[in-house]
Motif scaffolding. Sequence first.
Motif, short mmCIF file in Angstrom:
data_model
loop_
_atom_site.label_atom_id
_atom_site.label_comp_id
_atom_site.label_asym_id
_atom_site.label_seq_id
_atom_site.Cartn_x
_atom_site.Cartn_y
_atom_site.Cartn_z
N GLU A 181 -95.90 -14.49 -26.75
CA GLU A 181 -95.96 -14.91 -28.16
C GLU A 181 -97.28 -14.56 -28.83
O GLU A 181 -97.35 -14.45 -30.05
CB GLU A 181 -95.70 -16.42 -28.26
CG GLU A 181 -94.25 -16.79 -28.06
CD GLU A 181 -93.32 -15.88 -28.87
OE1 GLU A 181 -93.53 -15.74 -30.09
OE2 GLU A 181 -92.41 -15.28 -28.27
N THR A 182 -98.36 -14.44 -28.04
CA THR A 182 -99.66 -14.14 -28.64
C THR A 182 -100.21 -12.79 -28.18
O THR A 182 -101.38 -12.50 -28.34
CB THR A 182 -100.68 -15.25 -28.32
OG1 THR A 182 -100.73 -15.42 -26.90
CG2 THR A 182 -100.31 -16.56 -28.99
N THR A 183 -99.35 -11.97 -27.58
CA THR A 183 -99.76 -10.62 -27.19
C THR A 183 -99.57 -9.67 -28.37
O THR A 183 -98.48 -9.56 -28.90
CB THR A 183 -98.94 -10.13 -25.97
OG1 THR A 183 -99.25 -10.96 -24.85
CG2 THR A 183 -99.26 -8.68 -25.64
N VAL A 184 -100.67 -9.04 -28.77
CA VAL A 184 -100.65 -8.15 -29.93
C VAL A 184 -100.72 -6.69 -29.45
O VAL A 184 -101.51 -6.35 -28.58
CB VAL A 184 -101.85 -8.43 -30.85
CG1 VAL A 184 -101.96 -7.38 -31.95
CG2 VAL A 184 -101.74 -9.82 -31.45
N VAL A 185 -99.85 -5.85 -30.01
CA VAL A 185 -99.85 -4.42 -29.69
C VAL A 185 -99.95 -3.64 -31.00
O VAL A 185 -99.16 -3.88 -31.92
CB VAL A 185 -98.56 -4.00 -28.94
CG1 VAL A 185 -98.62 -2.52 -28.57
CG2 VAL A 185 -98.33 -4.86 -27.72
N VAL A 186 -100.91 -2.74 -31.08
CA VAL A 186 -101.06 -1.90 -32.28
C VAL A 186 -100.94 -0.43 -31.86
O VAL A 186 -101.64 0.02 -30.95
CB VAL A 186 -102.41 -2.15 -32.97
CG1 VAL A 186 -102.65 -1.12 -34.08
CG2 VAL A 186 -102.47 -3.56 -33.54
#
Lengths: 67, 67, 67, 67, 67, 67
Positions: D38-43
């Motif tokens: 839920e708090t893993t960010v991928v850019v």
Amino acid sequence: MPYVNIKVTKEGVTPNQKGELIKGVTDLLANVLGKNPETTVVVIDEVDTDNWGIGGERVTLRRQRGL
Amino acid sequence: MPYVNIKVTKEGVTPNQKGELIKGVTDLLANVLGKNPETTVVVIDEVDTDNWGIGGERVTLRRQRGL
Amino acid sequence: MPYVNIKVTKEGVTPNQKGELIKGVTDLLANVLGKNPETTVVVIDEVDTDNWGIGGERVTLRRQRGL
Amino acid sequence: MPYVNIKVTKEGVTPNQKGELIKGVTDLLANVLGKNPETTVVVIDEVDTDNWGIGGERVTLRRQRGL
Amino acid sequence: MPYVNIKVTKEGVTPNQKGELIKGVTDLLANVLGKNPETTVVVIDEVDTDNWGIGGERVTLRRQRGL
Amino acid sequence: MPYVNIKVTKEGVTPNQKGELIKGVTDLLANVLGKNPETTVVVIDEVDTDNWGIGGERVTLRRQRGL
């Protein structure tokens, strides 16, 4: 001399808002660490919602569900 | 195997200039550290002048004042 | 005003070599794009060989095989 | 809470492929390190082939030679 | 969901100062862009003065001259 | 040729886990985009919990509260 990179989704950030972010971060570094505003660099990256993922999915899909 | 990221404002950098930057950095890493050019990666980011801040303001505003 | 980030494995880069990289990249940006050396920022990251992967494995393992 | 940045050349990556990358990296971090999706960010950054260098030259030139 | 990276030289930044930077940037993004503080990520990199260059030289050398 | 940067908090990631992340990301890029594993670079940054902020505070403080 600090370098700050701000990444947000590309969803209509205005030039004035960018100016506020740049001013705010520069002031913060001057106030907290005494850094010279003249050499503080801030780079803002606006990222397409298809290219930003959270919770394992593209933000585009979250926006379609109203999140 | 080195990775180099060059960020400059988006103000008319030509493909040839990009090629010179890539060649120059790759040669530098080979000469100074003996790094293999074949696996040296260089990524150039051109950043809109509205998204680049220095001295607490957008570069766009500085350009309007001739800075 | 450019910002350059150089990432290499942490394998004994000396302060003098770091100085040569910083000088070399700064000169390159001045020569190719006319950028002001006084505001060109270069940050060198030295990365542990356990934390750098290529070919799907840690560089530590490649070094053990003489690569 | 992890942050992952994937840089690839801009050569027709589809929204579905971006979704697969985001899902795959998020699952990997959950499986290997127990990180909360839920708090893993991928850019994902797609970089113009003129702005990506390897082997001391722009990828654009390599593509013209069929590499 | 924004991601902010702050790079400063490693010269005695205290945990409290780090907390002030994190709080300040998070509040700024909430105030200017309405971003949710709960998912705003801030990463601070402290860089050795040997690894930070400006004006074509290492910051270490500038510090020795009192700059 | 892709470049991937994974940032996680520095909380005991083992060399084997790093290897799994590197292998997993490299395989993912090969499977989804057909990228060559031999030139896929993965860099893992482990960030001190004092230097990572979420929700406007240092992760160190969240860990003390059992979050």
